[in-house]
Motif scaffolding. Sequence first.
Motif, PDB file in Angstrom:
ATOM      1  N   ILE A 249       0.859  -1.180   0.000  1.00 35.44           N
ATOM      2  CA  ILE A 249       0.000   0.000   0.000  1.00 35.44           C
ATOM      3  C   ILE A 249       0.896   1.232   0.000  1.00 35.44           C
ATOM      4  O   ILE A 249       1.847   1.328   0.784  1.00 35.44           O
ATOM      5  N   ILE A 250       0.594   2.150  -0.916  1.00 37.62           N
ATOM      6  CA  ILE A 250       1.388   3.365  -1.037  1.00 37.62           C
ATOM      7  C   ILE A 250       0.569   4.533  -0.500  1.00 37.62           C
ATOM      8  O   ILE A 250      -0.571   4.736  -0.906  1.00 37.62           O
ATOM      9  N   LEU A 251       1.137   5.280   0.421  1.00 29.18           N
ATOM     10  CA  LEU A 251       0.464   6.453   0.966  1.00 29.18           C
ATOM     11  C   LEU A 251       0.930   7.692   0.199  1.00 29.18           C
ATOM     12  O   LEU A 251       2.138   7.903   0.051  1.00 29.18           O
ATOM     13  N   ALA A 252      -0.028   8.456  -0.285  1.00 31.71           N
ATOM     14  CA  ALA A 252       0.315   9.677  -1.024  1.00 31.71           C
ATOM     15  C   ALA A 252       0.639  10.780  -0.017  1.00 31.71           C
ATOM     16  O   ALA A 252      -0.189  11.623   0.292  1.00 31.71           O
ATOM     17  N   SER A 253       1.870  10.729   0.486  1.00 28.77           N
ATOM     18  CA  SER A 253       2.251  11.666   1.547  1.00 28.77           C
ATOM     19  C   SER A 253       2.338  13.090   1.003  1.00 28.77           C
ATOM     20  O   SER A 253       2.966  13.334  -0.019  1.00 28.77           O
ATOM     21  N   GLY A 254       1.710  13.979   1.692  1.00 29.68           N
ATOM     22  CA  GLY A 254       1.566  15.356   1.213  1.00 29.68           C
ATOM     23  C   GLY A 254       2.801  16.203   1.424  1.00 29.68           C
ATOM     24  O   GLY A 254       3.888  15.726   1.745  1.00 29.68           O
ATOM     25  N   MET A 255       2.619  17.507   1.215  1.00 27.58           N
ATOM     26  CA  MET A 255       3.722  18.473   1.330  1.00 27.58           C
ATOM     27  C   MET A 255       3.506  19.364   2.538  1.00 27.58           C
ATOM     28  O   MET A 255       2.407  19.876   2.745  1.00 27.58           O
ATOM     29  N   GLU A 256       4.569  19.555   3.279  1.00 27.69           N
ATOM     30  CA  GLU A 256       4.533  20.473   4.430  1.00 27.69           C
ATOM     31  C   GLU A 256       5.638  21.502   4.249  1.00 27.69           C
ATOM     32  O   GLU A 256       6.652  21.208   3.601  1.00 27.69           O
ATOM     33  N   PRO A 257       5.481  22.680   4.858  1.00 24.27           N
ATOM     34  CA  PRO A 257       6.603  23.625   4.805  1.00 24.27           C
ATOM     35  C   PRO A 257       7.847  22.962   5.398  1.00 24.27           C
ATOM     36  O   PRO A 257       7.758  22.315   6.442  1.00 24.27           O
ATOM     37  N   SER A 258       8.977  23.103   4.727  1.00 21.26           N
ATOM     38  CA  SER A 258      10.178  22.405   5.190  1.00 21.26           C
ATOM     39  C   SER A 258      10.716  23.053   6.456  1.00 21.26           C
ATOM     40  O   SER A 258      10.368  24.187   6.800  1.00 21.26           O
ATOM     41  N   ALA A 259      11.585  22.310   7.144  1.00 20.82           N
ATOM     42  CA  ALA A 259      12.224  22.852   8.348  1.00 20.82           C
ATOM     43  C   ALA A 259      12.962  24.134   7.998  1.00 20.82           C
ATOM     44  O   ALA A 259      12.912  25.118   8.740  1.00 20.82           O
ATOM     45  N   GLY A 260      13.622  24.128   6.826  1.00 19.47           N
ATOM     46  CA  GLY A 260      14.354  25.320   6.385  1.00 19.47           C
ATOM     47  C   GLY A 260      13.440  26.515   6.182  1.00 19.47           C
ATOM     48  O   GLY A 260      13.788  27.646   6.540  1.00 19.47           O
ATOM     49  N   THR A 261      12.265  26.250   5.621  1.00 19.45           N
ATOM     50  CA  THR A 261      11.303  27.343   5.402  1.00 19.45           C
ATOM     51  C   THR A 261      10.917  27.979   6.731  1.00 19.45           C
ATOM     52  O   THR A 261      10.838  29.202   6.854  1.00 19.45           O
ATOM     53  N   LYS A 262      10.702  27.131   7.750  1.00 16.62           N
ATOM     54  CA  LYS A 262      10.300  27.648   9.058  1.00 16.62           C
ATOM     55  C   LYS A 262      11.449  28.464   9.673  1.00 16.62           C
ATOM     56  O   LYS A 262      11.226  29.523  10.264  1.00 16.62           O
ATOM     57  N   GLU A 263      12.677  27.952   9.529  1.00 19.24           N
ATOM     58  CA  GLU A 263      13.832  28.674  10.088  1.00 19.24           C
ATOM     59  C   GLU A 263      13.991  30.035   9.429  1.00 19.24           C
ATOM     60  O   GLU A 263      14.234  31.038  10.107  1.00 19.24           O
ATOM     61  N   VAL A 264      13.882  30.053   8.110  1.00 20.18           N
ATOM     62  CA  VAL A 264      14.052  31.315   7.386  1.00 20.18           C
ATOM     63  C   VAL A 264      12.990  32.327   7.808  1.00 20.18           C
ATOM     64  O   VAL A 264      13.274  33.511   7.983  1.00 20.18           O
ATOM     65  N   ALA A 265      11.764  31.818   8.005  1.00 20.52           N
ATOM     66  CA  ALA A 265      10.692  32.724   8.438  1.00 20.52           C
ATOM     67  C   ALA A 265      11.066  33.385   9.763  1.00 20.52           C
ATOM     68  O   ALA A 265      10.834  34.578   9.973  1.00 20.52           O
ATOM     69  N   THR A 266      11.658  32.616  10.667  1.00 21.52           N
ATOM     70  CA  THR A 266      12.053  33.167  11.964  1.00 21.52           C
ATOM     71  C   THR A 266      13.213  34.157  11.800  1.00 21.52           C
ATOM     72  O   THR A 266      13.184  35.247  12.374  1.00 21.52           O
ATOM     73  N   LEU A 267      14.198  33.758  10.996  1.00 28.08           N
ATOM     74  CA  LEU A 267      15.392  34.596  10.846  1.00 28.08           C
ATOM     75  C   LEU A 267      15.070  35.971  10.255  1.00 28.08           C
ATOM     76  O   LEU A 267      15.621  36.988  10.683  1.00 28.08           O
ATOM     77  N   PHE A 268      14.179  35.984   9.272  1.00 27.24           N
ATOM     78  CA  PHE A 268      13.835  37.250   8.623  1.00 27.24           C
ATOM     79  C   PHE A 268      12.600  37.895   9.240  1.00 27.24           C
ATOM     80  O   PHE A 268      12.173  38.944   8.792  1.00 27.24           O
ATOM     81  N   GLY A 269      12.039  37.240  10.228  1.00 28.20           N
ATOM     82  CA  GLY A 269      10.832  37.783  10.861  1.00 28.20           C
ATOM     83  C   GLY A 269       9.674  37.885   9.890  1.00 28.20           C
ATOM     84  O   GLY A 269       8.935  38.875   9.871  1.00 28.20           O
ATOM     85  N   LEU A 270       9.518  36.859   9.041  1.00 25.37           N
ATOM     86  CA  LEU A 270       8.474  36.913   8.011  1.00 25.37           C
ATOM     87  C   LEU A 270       7.157  36.383   8.550  1.00 25.37           C
ATOM     88  O   LEU A 270       7.141  35.496   9.405  1.00 25.37           O
ATOM     89  N   SER A 271       6.085  36.907   8.016  1.00 29.65           N
ATOM     90  CA  SER A 271       4.777  36.387   8.426  1.00 29.65           C
ATOM     91  C   SER A 271       4.496  35.113   7.642  1.00 29.65           C
ATOM     92  O   SER A 271       4.795  35.012   6.465  1.00 29.65           O
ATOM     93  N   VAL A 272       3.979  34.120   8.331  1.00 27.50           N
ATOM     94  CA  VAL A 272       3.575  32.896   7.651  1.00 27.50           C
ATOM     95  C   VAL A 272       2.062  32.770   7.745  1.00 27.50           C
ATOM     96  O   VAL A 272       1.434  33.325   8.645  1.00 27.50           O
TER      97      VAL A 272
END
Lengths: 345, 246
Positions: A267-290
């Motif tokens: 059985i194959i699960l169609a695993s979805g997409m989540e914001p990557s760990a890097g995306t979350k870090e960058v948001a914090t570093l630049f103080g970006l709104s998510v």
Amino acid sequence: MNPVLVLGGGPAGLSAAGELASLGAPTILVEREGYLGGNPKRWHYSLLAPDLRPTEEVMDPLLGKIEGNSRIELRLSTTLAKAEPVEKGYRVTLRSAGALEERDVSSVIVATGFDHFDSRRKFEYGYGRYPDVLDFKEIEIMLHEDRVLRPSDGKPPKRMAWILCVGSRDVQVGNPWCCRMGCVVSIKQAVEVRRKHPEIDAYVYYMDIRTYGLWEDLYWKSMQEYGVKFVRGRIGQITLAEGGSRLMATGEDTILSRPTEVPFDMIILASGMEPSAGTKEVATLFGLSVGPEGFLTPRISDLNPVDSGVPGLFFAGAATGPKAIPDAITEGMGAALRAFQYARD
Amino acid sequence: MPIVEPSLVEVQRTERLDLEGIDVSGDWNTFLRSRVAVDLDVKILDWVKGHPQGDTISRCWQCGTCTAGCCMHTDYGLQEFNPRYFIYLAQIGYEEELRRYADTVWRCVSCNKCVERCPKGVKVEEVVHTIGSYLIASGLAPESPADRFDRAYTENLLRHGILDEADLFRTYERLEGRKTPARQILRMGLTLLRSGRLHTGPFAHRARRWAQMRSVLRAQLARDARCPAPTGAADRTVAAEGGGVR
């Protein structure tokens, strides 16, 4: 001109760095992993939907533009440690192997992409417990190497199922969005299996099929030419059957209005997409709104999907939401142009 | 192909028919009854949505995860108990079909697996119970003796604050329209009284300052009942809400 910093070496980042270099701009390409190519390389994607084109035919030209390019400073196994805005652009600190280095950059393109959903979080599907329950992360390399075999006993499967929307469109795991590519990629995988191994039966359990736009063609072909079967209903749980040798998918066929308990070999699960760990870090570093989903939000996504709203900062690819490879490449080009304009002016 | 579902077949029987010497008597005009859904009523959805427990119904997109894990449907094997289908019928307002499940809809044992798994956050267990309440409130389901007993019990508790068995018996008798012979009541009452299982009369224990609590509870019940009234059954809404206390 100070160099342009591109964060992320997936399709969007590669496309952005390649375009910047051809515009004549010095570029620093930062990648967290020790290789370029992002998720397509990491998980060895096989063929790309909907044209069934080998992934290499897309990734190799992108990579070819980067490697050996004198205008691109390639920084693998490197992350961004700090970023502060200066009069024009940013002063950034790069970290690689514990060493810190400060650089002045004229603008930044965030192409930090997505992570595949960790299917263990959908515990009722037994991913991680039952070896024959796989997700996109494992099936693609199997298809790539043409060895579609059950991990439990190494035998070829007789009947396979795909379960769509695992970790997508599901408030129980906190991911209410649609991953956009789960339908077409699952169908593509089923077609790939049936094309090489017509003796394997392929079933797709779906709630809605979202092969939008021209992708519809592959959906139709999968039924008409490759005999992939579609069952409407979401699988509720996967258990072991037949003394543990097979998997039992329990669900409701909502068209029959009847419970279904069908044994499968894989059985194959169609695993979805989540914001990557890097995306979350960058948001914090630049103080970006998510957004509520955790993806970065362009200032006006309808008008300019690559514009962050912060001067000198641009987005490309799946950092702003689930995206297919061609969309990521296009956004990489757009972001390169905007970053170049900003750095030049 | 023979038609096996008798309720769908309408037969016109001709006992003796002779056409030019040939006997053609038998079943003529065997028609299938129409199964076309012709009457959809949006009020059902409004009613369920307006109910404090039913407001998540409109999130449902019919994936069937609830039914897939439902212990009544799958494990117990009661195939007619299909929460996904009940929600669908309520969503589209197919009352005619829904009323066939007036009894089945109450078979939920509240294991709440569906609520745990629903990808859209539908409180399936509550919604299904609300659909059942709708059927009762709109008079589509005959009120069972158990329902009437529930009503008598709630009424009793609200009145006294603590169970008064003799009063409960009286109320239930009235609701059921039943008359137990006086001798039988007396014998039963005395037995219960002697064993200390009957609390009634002026000397029985009473909840203190109950009147105050009662007014709070009544106000809440009235608030709960303030959802759109079902078609032509406004007077029965309160009863379905567990109120019915005057």
